[in-house]
Design a protein around this motif. Sequence first.
Motif, PDB file in Angstrom:
ATOM      1  N   ASN A  42       0.834  -1.197   0.000  1.00 14.52           N
ATOM      2  CA  ASN A  42       0.000   0.000   0.000  1.00 14.52           C
ATOM      3  C   ASN A  42       0.877   1.258   0.000  1.00 14.52           C
ATOM      4  N   GLY A  47       0.150   4.178   0.483  1.00 11.58           N
ATOM      5  CA  GLY A  47      -0.214   5.077   1.583  1.00 11.58           C
ATOM      6  C   GLY A  47       0.650   4.869   2.819  1.00 11.58           C
ATOM      7  N   GLU A  48       1.086   3.621   3.037  1.00 11.02           N
ATOM      8  CA  GLU A  48       1.912   3.363   4.223  1.00 11.02           C
ATOM      9  C   GLU A  48       3.293   3.988   4.071  1.00 11.02           C
ATOM     10  N   GLU A  63       3.808   6.700   2.310  1.00 10.10           N
ATOM     11  CA  GLU A  63       3.560   8.131   2.519  1.00 10.10           C
ATOM     12  C   GLU A  63       3.453   8.456   3.997  1.00 10.10           C
ATOM     13  N   ALA A  77       4.856   6.878   6.447  1.00 10.45           N
ATOM     14  CA  ALA A  77       6.212   6.820   7.017  1.00 10.45           C
ATOM     15  C   ALA A  77       6.980   8.106   6.688  1.00 10.45           C
ATOM     16  N   GLN A 120      14.780   4.624   5.155  1.00 12.31           N
ATOM     17  CA  GLN A 120      14.188   4.122   6.402  1.00 12.31           C
ATOM     18  C   GLN A 120      12.791   3.555   6.163  1.00 12.31           C
ATOM     19  N   ARG A 167      11.979  -0.451   6.777  1.00  8.96           N
ATOM     20  CA  ARG A 167      11.158  -0.853   7.919  1.00  8.96           C
ATOM     21  C   ARG A 167       9.711  -1.162   7.558  1.00  8.96           C
ATOM     22  N   ILE A 168       9.202  -0.525   6.522  1.00 15.27           N
ATOM     23  CA  ILE A 168       7.779  -0.681   6.198  1.00 15.27           C
ATOM     24  C   ILE A 168       7.587  -1.432   4.880  1.00 15.27           C
ATOM     25  N   PRO A 214       9.799  -5.309   4.389  1.00 12.23           N
ATOM     26  CA  PRO A 214       9.257  -6.469   5.110  1.00 12.23           C
ATOM     27  C   PRO A 214       7.932  -6.959   4.524  1.00 12.23           C
ATOM     28  N   GLN A 215       7.088  -6.006   4.109  1.00 12.33           N
ATOM     29  CA  GLN A 215       5.806  -6.416   3.521  1.00 12.33           C
ATOM     30  C   GLN A 215       6.008  -6.986   2.116  1.00 12.33           C
ATOM     31  N   ARG A 226       7.065 -10.519   2.358  1.00 10.75           N
ATOM     32  CA  ARG A 226       5.927 -11.378   2.650  1.00 10.75           C
ATOM     33  C   ARG A 226       5.086 -11.598   1.387  1.00 10.75           C
ATOM     34  N   HIS A 256       0.138 -12.591   9.781  1.00 12.39           N
ATOM     35  CA  HIS A 256      -0.453 -12.233  11.075  1.00 12.39           C
ATOM     36  C   HIS A 256      -1.893 -12.701  11.184  1.00 12.39           C
ATOM     37  N   ASP A 257      -2.411 -13.323  10.134  1.00 12.08           N
ATOM     38  CA  ASP A 257      -3.845 -13.606  10.143  1.00 12.08           C
ATOM     39  C   ASP A 257      -4.170 -14.846  10.972  1.00 12.08           C
TER      40      ASP A 257
END
Lengths: 239, 241
Positions: free
Chosen positions: A137, A139-140, A142, A144, A153, A157-158, A161-162, A165, A238-239
């Motif tokens: 996404n 937006g995430e 943005e 950050a 950074q 960090r954001i 990692p995603q 996955r 995480h689900d």
Amino acid sequence: MIINSQGIVNFITDNFIVDDYWKYLANGFLVTIQVTIFAFIIGFGLGIFLAMIRVAHKDLAPSWKTPSGILINILNKIANAYITIIRGTPTTVQLLIMFNVVLINLHNLKLVAILTFGLNSAAYMAEIFRSGIQAVNPGEKEAARSLGLSYLQSMSRIVMPQAFRNCLPSFGNEVITLFKETSISGFIGLVDLTRGAGILISKTFKAAPPYFASALIYLIVVLILEQIFHALERRVSHD
Amino acid sequence: MIKLSNLYKNFDDLEVLRGVNLDIKPSEKVVIIGPSGSGKSTMLRCMNLLEKPTHGEIIFKGQIINQEHVDINKVRENMGMVFQQFNLFSNLNVLENLTLAPIMRNHLNQEEADSKAIELLNRIGLVDKIDNFPNQLSGGQQQRIAIARALMMDPDLLLFDEPTSALDPEMVGEVLDLMTELAEAGMTMAVVTHEMGFAREVANRIIFIDEGIIVEDSYDPKNFFDNPQQERTKQFLSKIL
């Protein structure tokens, strides 16, 4: 045909035990594993680097006129050409070109194979990582940046990692492909598992046992890799 | 606090902002309204340079921030933003969402950040969600946590980009209540919203923007709604009220 236990013992003895025949497969297998692991490391590192260039090029599009923008622009063109060429030509041809032309002075066959498969896999991994990054996404990122995190950074960090996955399933697929693709190493005379089986046949004059044995070994390793990636996927969700 | 001076923004051939001038003073609660496509979100996103203006100046706390050598990350540390889609970090739990930026930007150490996060979560009544991931929370909870995340950096200015537009109606109230609380505590706020009740009750200044320019700028919200000065404003308000 009558199969009894004595028959099976004789079969194994004749085809694999006599004169340490099994060592052709075992040593070949070790070469296959070594080539796969080191090619994977090259492919993974270079793949992430290429993906980052392509993503950064897209992210930084408005600032093309700055020195870093120009550098990214040039690197992006090189990355695009690299990925196109690697994906557009057969791996076997790449291996032969590396062995006979590019690395003609390098006499370590294993190293030639590692470099070829590593550089090849990097192009595929780059595309896998890129699609994984772009599925995050925006937006995430943005959010950050709006908190003051730098581009690197927020990527580390954001986004990454995603992205990791997101692309685990295709990534596992690529590792399995890489592992199996090393079976063409025999084209440059490197004795990997497949070539080891071929040599064994020239001793026993029976094709089926060595080929099926090597197929079984490939299959077992692939099953193990599948389990590893399934476990990884379970761990990061995480689900 | 922040000043936009003769601000233009084009997306290719589309002129979204066409010469915006706006000076927001400390402690002002400015609500920005306007029809969709009027440029209100773009103006807000220019303030922290998520969009780079095509032309014009943005002056934040006396510094022109849209020029080459300015460290924009440093500037953004003092300017929080709340998004329509919340944009919580989905790979981090609630506590990590709050503590990531202050730790990475060296404002606080781990311990300080944790205790500040817990204090803020207590204040918004969500401390029991501390270990949850964003996808386990309702929209209203996510947005309150997104506000708390912005507050972790102790910003001088908070930007809200349609903070309640993506919420189910029954969750709008909890987010507006928190924003009202912040307003009463003296936070400087710029809010793009369609919540006219909030604009009337909480704002002390209303900006009406249309076709990329500020049409009306009122320091009297109640009067703005009852007695708009510009013809364009009257048309807009008659449609939405």
